[in-house]
Enzyme design. Sequence first.
Site, PDB file in Angstrom:
ATOM      1  N   ASP A  77       0.823  -1.212   0.000  1.00  0.00           N
ATOM      2  CA  ASP A  77       0.000   0.000   0.000  1.00  0.00           C
ATOM      3  C   ASP A  77       0.858   1.263   0.000  1.00  0.00           C
ATOM      4  O   ASP A  77       2.017   1.248   0.436  1.00  0.00           O
ATOM      5  CB  ASP A  77      -0.894   0.031   1.243  1.00  0.00           C
ATOM      6  CG  ASP A  77      -2.032  -0.975   1.183  1.00  0.00           C
ATOM      7  OD1 ASP A  77      -2.056  -1.791   0.241  1.00  0.00           O
ATOM      8  OD2 ASP A  77      -2.886  -0.946   2.088  1.00  0.00           O
ATOM      9  N   HIS A 123       3.703  -2.250   3.184  1.00  0.00           N
ATOM     10  CA  HIS A 123       3.712  -0.892   2.664  1.00  0.00           C
ATOM     11  C   HIS A 123       5.033  -0.622   1.946  1.00  0.00           C
ATOM     12  O   HIS A 123       6.038  -1.286   2.216  1.00  0.00           O
ATOM     13  CB  HIS A 123       3.510   0.123   3.796  1.00  0.00           C
ATOM     14  CG  HIS A 123       2.190  -0.016   4.487  1.00  0.00           C
ATOM     15  ND1 HIS A 123       1.957  -0.988   5.455  1.00  0.00           N
ATOM     16  CD2 HIS A 123       1.020   0.660   4.343  1.00  0.00           C
ATOM     17  CE1 HIS A 123       0.705  -0.886   5.882  1.00  0.00           C
ATOM     18  NE2 HIS A 123       0.113   0.103   5.226  1.00  0.00           N
TER      19      HIS A 123
END
Length: 227
Positions: free
Chosen positions: A36, A189
């Site tokens: 992400d 992430h």
Amino acid sequence: MIVRSRIKPKIKPLKHHKKSIIRTDSDPKIAYLTFDDGPNEYTEQILDVLKEYDAKATFFMLKPHILEHPYTAMRIVREGHAIGLHGVTHRAELFYASKESVIEEFNDTRNTLRAVTGKDTRLVRTPYGSIPHMRPSYFDEVERWGYLLWDWNVDSRDWKYRDYRSVRAVKRRVRKLRHRGRRPVILMHDRLETAELLRDIIEYLQEHDYRLDKLDETLKPIRLKTL
């Protein structure tokens, strides 16, 4: 270099879109790495590691970062990874202000990603996950527009730990899912620490005979409320 498109293709709700074919977990030895908040300067390192291990992943991207790192977004597509939408602001008070704001952020990011990479996608992930902010009407609107909303069932907690504890968190959760015969969808992430720890995570998964694949539109999305 910032790529800006003057032409924004019109996006309409896919009221009559085909239902996704729900693939069964007949082969539970598949793991899905998802990233992400990119693309950014660390995404290139992540892509290098994935290429080294011949692993595929899914990247849920933010509009401003796509504009700041267009060539990285294009590399993600070129190297065969899946692309998804993560919105524009990544601010809960703005993204979740209404069902319209949710769709507007996804559509805006979708237009940008399509203009930069030439590829379209229906895969989406909301900032911070769908719980507790997504209301029933928001889910209905996302579905009406034809988007496939993904959460995860393995949280690396790289946003919190930023060290080897992330690897241990992944291992613990993957072991539990393996005993249940379920495929892991791992949340990570685009961070420097994640790029540095990614080899350990991939090697653990491959040592346990997992094939690292990307999400697609034939899979039934995982939601936090179903975990």
